[in-house]
Structure formats: structure tokens, C-alpha cells
Design a protein around this motif. Structure first.
Motif, short mmCIF file in Angstrom:
data_model
loop_
_atom_site.label_atom_id
_atom_site.label_comp_id
_atom_site.label_asym_id
_atom_site.label_seq_id
_atom_site.Cartn_x
_atom_site.Cartn_y
_atom_site.Cartn_z
N ALA A 392 0.92 -24.35 -56.31
CA ALA A 392 0.87 -24.46 -54.85
C ALA A 392 1.93 -23.56 -54.27
O ALA A 392 3.11 -23.65 -54.61
N PHE A 393 1.50 -22.65 -53.36
CA PHE A 393 2.43 -21.70 -52.76
C PHE A 393 3.15 -22.34 -51.58
O PHE A 393 2.61 -23.21 -50.90
N HIS A 394 4.36 -21.88 -51.37
CA HIS A 394 5.14 -22.36 -50.25
C HIS A 394 4.80 -21.54 -49.00
O HIS A 394 4.93 -20.31 -49.00
N ASP A 395 4.33 -22.21 -47.96
CA ASP A 395 3.97 -21.57 -46.71
C ASP A 395 4.97 -21.99 -45.64
O ASP A 395 4.94 -23.12 -45.17
N PRO A 396 5.88 -21.11 -45.23
CA PRO A 396 6.88 -21.49 -44.22
C PRO A 396 6.27 -21.89 -42.90
O PRO A 396 6.87 -22.65 -42.14
N SER A 397 5.08 -21.35 -42.57
CA SER A 397 4.48 -21.68 -41.28
C SER A 397 4.11 -23.16 -41.17
O SER A 397 3.97 -23.69 -40.07
N GLU A 398 3.91 -23.82 -42.30
CA GLU A 398 3.56 -25.24 -42.25
C GLU A 398 4.74 -26.09 -41.78
O GLU A 398 4.53 -27.21 -41.32
N PHE A 399 5.91 -25.56 -41.90
CA PHE A 399 7.10 -26.32 -41.51
C PHE A 399 7.72 -25.80 -40.22
O PHE A 399 8.78 -26.27 -39.80
#
Length: 510
Positions: A392-399
Motif C-alpha cells: 500500500a502506497f502512502h498518499d499524502p493527499s489523503e491526510f
């Protein structure tokens, strides 16, 4: 199949005899020093005594778990601990939180966490080592007389009774009993002629202090007995695995009614003690004697805590006895389930494989170096990733927060609203204490049911729970009698419940 504890026993350090050589004296002193050093290094009570914040730890543990309350939910204990730490930080350097300190004390062996029997939670209580350390602090802070009249009389009576009961000569034993009967007859005759005087206040106070000293040690013994039973249970599990008997023979031995734990020294001692406590006739006589002492002028020489301790002493013993009986029953059921399950055979096979591997490794150690490559690959015990899709990739936009934060200015709090909120979330113990004290002005005792018949519970079931809590702390809870309590709920409907009889016998301090 019997089992005994494997812990090393402490031998008394006898002083060397005058005729001993220098080598004998050295061996005796060295053995005693090594034995005591091992005790200091391994015993949790010594670890508490030499801890960095020993006074603070002892004060907090004895305050919350060393008095009438011997066990409480872990979350409640941590909350109380945090409140005390906030008050102590202005005087001491205590950087950690209550959760961290509680975990450290549990790891050190001073706290014991157990699952709550009726909820999905855990409770905490003091270990037997912590109780010993706290008692050492108390004895140093408030030393007691070493040779009081009551203590010497107790020793004399026990020695005399032991001498009579162990005398194999029936003639001497009969003469001793006849002398004792003559003394009793003389006392009865003196009472009939009016030639007797009650014990003076000073000597009575001394004997009360000696009784309290002996009684305070008894509840702490329950913790040590339970800890010993836990150890025996683990050792018994290990002995079952080491046994060469078949599974069928072990099951037959258990189902013949041979409770292996109760056959130990601790089990036999506790069974005899429990039979004495649960004897109805002796229990009622004991409670009558305590009530008589508390009704006399002698009770003024005791504090409120000491009177409450005596009043609830037998009830505390019964609760502790019932709890340990439940522990023994659970141990027996666990042993039966374990022996009958496949885990017993699987663990025994695993133990044999481990022993065989260790024996083979010991033989191979004579020919193979420890750093020699074996050529054997052992897979990791963790789960391996089967594909890239499992990542699972880390997506900064989700936070990311794209909504403007609105700042609200605090308003003025209304006192009446705050009071209403407090009554909706907390029990008003001040109100309940006032109701109980007003009712006791016209009578010597009153039950919770009688109070609710005359006074409407303003907080519904919360008032009922509060009254029962106050009665458990400052009154008396019957072990046999029950009563029906009624109250009105928030919807106005009348509700009732049958509970154990809770009664108040003295005013509640406010």
C-alpha cells in the motif's frame, strides 16, 4: 502424582560453635552471605525497598490498594495514579505517566493484573512481595511494642495448650485439664458472688492493639496463598508433561477426585483455614463478640478505620476464601480440559522433539564448531508478501486538510448548567450522605430499602448505586439476607431489584 515447590528454602544462619575451625567458620559465613545475596538480588520486596522512588511508590500503592480496597479496575487505578502524580510533580521529578509507572511496577513484580470475572477488563492488586515491603515501611514508621502483656499471654497459652495436647501420658494430660477446669470453676463462682472486675481500659486497649496487629496480616496472606497456587498450577502443568504415564492414567487420576493442588502443603493449610472461617456457628459467635466489643466503651479507644476493619473482618475473610476456592476449582477444570485436549499430546511431542534436538546438538558440539555453516535454510516465521499488490502506497493527499479551520471564541459558562451536567454524569454522594445522616438521627440502623421507601431517589438508579456503595464502605452488607429496593427512573416508571441487604449503622463522615 504429587508435586512440591522447587524454590530454594531459606535455612537459618546458625552462629559458628566455639570449637569450629577457621575454615568451618569461613564456609558457614560464605554460604550465608551467598544465600542472602541471592535473596536480595531476586526478591521483588527488596527491589521495592531499594528503588529510586521507593517512598513515593509505597505511598501510592498503599493508598489505593493497601487498605480496605485490595483490588480495583486497571483503568480506575491509572486515573487515580495520574491525579496523584499531578500533585506530586511540584515536589518530585516524576516524568512518566500513570500508565508507564503501572506497567513498570507490574514488570517489577509489585502489581498483579488479572482478568475481571464479570467484564472484559482487567483488575490490579498488590503482589505478596509488595505487601511485605509496605509492611516493613509501616513497622519502621510506627514501631510496636516488642513484649506486651497480651503477646506474652498468647505465647504462654499456646505453649501450655501444645504441651497438653502433645503429652502421650494420659494421667498428666488429665491432671492439666482438671487444673484448668478448677480455675474456670473458681471464676464462675466469683462471678456468682459478684467478686469480679472487668478488664481495665489500659490493658483492654493493649489487647485490642495486639488483635488488630494479628488481624491485619491475615488478608495479606490470601494474596500469598493465591500466588503460591498460581505457581503450583504452572509447575503441575510442567510435571504432567514430564510424566511417563499415559494420558488415560492421568485423566483417571484426576477424575478419581484427587485434586493435585489441594494435596500440597498450601492447599491442605488453606482447606483447614477455610473450613474454620465458613463454619456457621463459629462465624456467628465471632460476629457477636465483635459487635459486643464495638458497643462498649472500648470502641472509643479505636479509630473509625479500626472499627470498620473489625466490623468487616469476617466478611473480608469469607470473600477471600470464596475467591481462592474459585481459583482452585478453575485450576482443576483447566487441568482436566488440558489433559483431555489435543494440546496435551502436542505439547508432550514437542517437548520430546526439543529434548532430542538438544541431546543431538550436545553430541554434535564435540565435532562441529558453532560458526560452521550447516547448509540448512529456515524460513522466517513472519508472513511473506505474495505480490506487489499487497503493498500500500502512502498518499499524502489523503491526510491533507482542505477545509478552513473555524476558530470559536469561548463563551461564558453558566453555573446552573454546569451543576446540572455534573448531576447527569456523576453520583451526588454529598446529597446521599446527608440523607443517611438525617435518617440515622432517629434510629440506630437503617437499610437502603427503608431509605428508598421514605426518600425519592433524585438521580434514579444512580442514587441506588450510590447508597449501596456508601453502605459497603461505611455500613454492613449481609451475606445471607436480601431486600427489594424500588426507585423511579427518568421516565417516571417504578422499578425494583432484589439485592443483598445493605444497612447503615453509624453516621457517614463528611
Amino acid at each position: 502424582m504429587s508435586m512440591r515447590g522447587s524454590a530454594w528454602s531459606e535455612r537459618p544462619c546458625h552462629p559458628p560453635q566455639p570449637g569450629w575451625s577457621h575454615e568451618a567458620r569461613l564456609v558457614t559465613a560464605l554460604g550465608a552471605a551467598l544465600r542472602l545475596r541471592r535473596l536480595v538480588d531476586t526478591d521483588a520486596a527488596f527491589a521495592l525497598l531499594r528503588a529510586e522512588h521507593a517512598p513515593i511508590i509505597v505511598a501510592l500503592l498503599s493508598r489505593h490498594l493497601g487498605g480496605q480496597t485490595r483490588r480495583m479496575p486497571a483503568e480506575e487505578f491509572v486515573d487515580l495514579l495520574d491525579a496523584d502524580l499531578d500533585a506530586l510533580r511540584s515536589h518530585f521529578a516524576l516524568p512518566q505517566t500513570g500508565v508507564a509507572y503501572a506497567a513498570a511496577w507490574r514488570s517489577a513484580g509489585w502489581l498483579v493484573r488479572r482478568p475481571a470475572p464479570a467484564a472484559r477488563a482487567e483488575t490490579v492488586e498488590l503482589s505478596s512481595e509488595a505487601l511485605r515491603a509496605i509492611r516493613i515501611f509501616e513497622q519502621i514508621e510506627q514501631p510496636r511494642a516488642t513484649a506486651t502483656e497480651s503477646r506474652l499471654m498468647t505465647i504462654r497459652d499456646q505453649v501450655q495448650r501444645l504441651a497438653v495436647e502433645t503429652d502421650p501420658d494420659g494421667t498428666r494430660r488429665r491432671e492439666a485439664l482438671e487444673r484448668e477446669r478448677a480455675v474456670i470453676d473458681a471464676q464462675i463462682q466469683a462471678i456468682g458472688e459478684g467478686r469480679f472486675e472487668p478488664l481495665d481500659a489500659a490493658r483492654a486497649k493493649e489487647r485490642v492493639a495486639e488483635i488488630l496487629r494479628l488481624a491485619e496480616d491475615v488478608p495479606s496472606d490470601f494474596q500469598r496463598v493465591r500466588a503460591r497456587f498460581d505457581q503450583l498450577n504452572h509447575e503441575l502443568m510442567a510435571s504432567l508433561l514430564d510424566s511417563d504415564e499415559s494420558q488415560r492414567s492421568v485423566v483417571e487420576e484426576i477424575f478419581r477426585g484427587v485434586d493435585l493442588i489441594e494435596q500440597t502443603d498450601e492447599g491442605l493449610t488453606f482447606s483447614a483455614f477455610s473450613a474454620l472461617v465458613l463454619d456457621t456457628e463459629r462465624s456467628e459467635a465471632f460476629e457477636d463478640d465483635i459487635a459486643s466489643l464495638l458497643d462498649r466503651d472500648l470502641s472509643h479507644a479505636m479509630t473509625t478505620a479500626e472499627r470498620r476493619f473489625l466490623r468487616t473482618f469476617l466478611h473480608t475473610l469469607k470473600l477471600g476464601s470464596h475467591e481462592i476456592h474459585g481459583v482452585l476449582a478453575e485450576f482443576a477444570r483447566g487441568l482436566r480440559r488440558y489433559v483431555q485436549s489435543q494440546d496435551f499430546q502436542r505439547d508432550r511431542a514437542l517437548q520430546r522433539s526439543i529434548r532430542a534436538a538438544l541431546a543431538a546438538a550436545q553430541r554434535a558440539a564435540e565435532h562441529v564448531k558453532p560458526f560452521h555453516a550447516s547448509g540448512i535454510e529456515l524460513p522466517l516465521t513472519s508472513v511473506e508478501l505474495s505480490s506487489l499488490g499487497a503493498l500500500a502506497f502512502h498518499d499524502p493527499s489523503e491526510f491533507a486538510v482542505d477545509v478552513h479551520v473555524v476558530a470559536h471564541q469561548p463563551g461564558l459558562a453558566d453555573l446552573e448548567q454546569l451543576r446540572a451536567l455534573a448531576r447527569d454524569t456523576e453520583i451526588d454522594f454529598a446529597e446521599l450522605s446527608g440523607v443517611v445522616n438525617d435518617r440515622l438521627r432517629g434510629t440506630a440502623a437503617v437499610t437502603v430499602a427503608a431509605l428508598l421507601d421514605e426518600w425519592s431517589a433524585t438521580q434514579g438508579v444512580a442514587s441506588v448505586v450510590g447508597l449501596m456503595t456508601l453502605a459497603a464502605r461505611h455500613g454492613r452488607v449481609s451475606a445471607d439476607e436480601t431486600e427489594s429496593v424500588t426507585w423511579s427512573g427518568a421516565d417516571g416508571a417504578r422499578r425494583s431489584a432484589r439485592v443483598r441487604t445493605h444497612s447503615f449503622t453509624e453516621r457517614i463522615p463528611t
